[in-house]
Enzyme design. Sequence first.
Site, PDB file in Angstrom:
ATOM      1  N   ILE A   1       1.073  -1.375  -0.198  1.00  0.00           N
ATOM      2  CA  ILE A   1      -0.173  -0.251  -0.270  1.00  0.00           C
ATOM      3  C   ILE A   1       1.028   1.243   0.223  1.00  0.00           C
ATOM      4  CG2 ILE A   1      -1.339   1.517   0.609  1.00  0.00           C
ATOM      5  CD1 ILE A   1      -2.591  -1.347   2.635  1.00  0.00           C
TER       6      ILE A   1
ATOM      7  N   GLU B   1     -14.407   1.670  17.234  1.00  0.00           N
ATOM      8  CA  GLU B   1     -15.209   2.081  15.477  1.00  0.00           C
ATOM      9  C   GLU B   1     -16.421   1.299  16.204  1.00  0.00           C
ATOM     10  OE1 GLU B   1     -13.485   0.337  12.237  1.00  0.00           O
ATOM     11  OE2 GLU B   1     -11.797   2.561  12.482  1.00  0.00           O
TER      12      GLU B   1
ATOM     13  N   ASP C   1      -9.373   7.469   8.407  1.00  0.00           N
ATOM     14  CA  ASP C   1      -9.959   6.690   8.431  1.00  0.00           C
ATOM     15  C   ASP C   1     -10.673   5.574   9.399  1.00  0.00           C
ATOM     16  OD1 ASP C   1     -11.884   5.723   5.933  1.00  0.00           O
ATOM     17  OD2 ASP C   1     -10.619   4.153   6.255  1.00  0.00           O
TER      18      ASP C   1
ATOM     19  N   HIS D   1     -14.006   4.060   7.528  1.00  0.00           N
ATOM     20  CA  HIS D   1     -12.985   2.496   7.960  1.00  0.00           C
ATOM     21  C   HIS D   1     -13.501   2.168   6.840  1.00  0.00           C
ATOM     22  CE1 HIS D   1     -10.733  -0.283   9.432  1.00  0.00           C
ATOM     23  NE2 HIS D   1     -10.436  -0.821   8.612  1.00  0.00           N
TER      24      HIS D   1
ATOM     25  N   ARG E   1      -4.013   1.141  11.143  1.00  0.00           N
ATOM     26  CA  ARG E   1      -5.671   1.081  11.672  1.00  0.00           C
ATOM     27  C   ARG E   1      -6.087   2.267  13.159  1.00  0.00           C
ATOM     28  NH1 ARG E   1      -7.012  -1.807   8.994  1.00  0.00           N
ATOM     29  NH2 ARG E   1      -7.358  -4.677   9.688  1.00  0.00           N
TER      30      ARG E   1
END
Length: 316
Positions: free
Chosen positions: A148, A257, A252, A276, A228
């Site tokens: 990524i 969460e 994000d 997310h 994370r």
Amino acid sequence: MDIMFTHSCPQNLKEEIQRDFPHITFHFVKPISDGWDILPKIEVLVTYGEDITKEIIHQASSLQWIMVMSAGVEKLPFDLIAEKKILVTNARGIHAIPMAEYTLGMMLNYVKQFTVMHHQQQEQTWNRRLPFGELADQTLLVIGTGAIGQEIARLAKAFRMNVLGVNRSGQAVPHVDECYPIDYLLHVLPTADFIVSVLPSTNETKYLLKREHFQAMKSSACFMNIGRGDLIASHVLYEALTTGEIAHAVLDVFEEEPLLEDHPFWRMENVTITPHISSISQRYLPRAFEIFKHNLHSYTNNRENYLNVIDVMRGY
């Protein structure tokens, strides 16, 4: 052989996997508790990883392999998995394109004031005096230079950005101008205009970023977290944003969460929140299935050349 999927699958992908492996019996069960009675004969579990408990592992007495159709594996009961010598693989790598596009999109949104212009349109306001910037010649620091991070770097170079990277060893990676070991993070943070973290959740990364790291950043810096949420305690980031230690945060992922409705982040003009979703794409599951099919061929033949094997002792 019996394989159980514990997440929703489009019908075309179900038909494809059954056609490609006609000698295997596939069970599509959601939630996993609905398949409790057949778990003892399941040899392979295909999951997003959040529903696999120690109780499930004990019930699945024939289990040999867990395929996690995402990158995150931190919620798996690794101690029991290691004890039973169960193979674990994941879908690492499939997130690179959508997450890199998200990152560049958010950086462009920030420097080109797209959100402000949208509000102006709703208010029918004609205002050309906005603080427009450019990505060219800005410095991007990528914390975590795996697949990524490298794709983010590649796209950033197309916008003429200077790209720095931080990883465990400091080893050079493609598209990154300079790489530093994680221990050098405090020294490189002051040079960055944008900082994006794509780190997973491991024992080494949990609450890695502390107040001193934000104090080291430029007051004009934009911090982005798409890895994370437990990289940083929420109150530390809140203090950095309210005291002007950084200018903006694009978040994000969060420590908890979903983000609580009364969390102050929602009301802060210098915070951009997304739920997310940076990795979500219509091509997500097809890409994950390709990795699973490759590994299933290996599993049913020579049990070699698996993709994305997880070190269960390290958790990644």
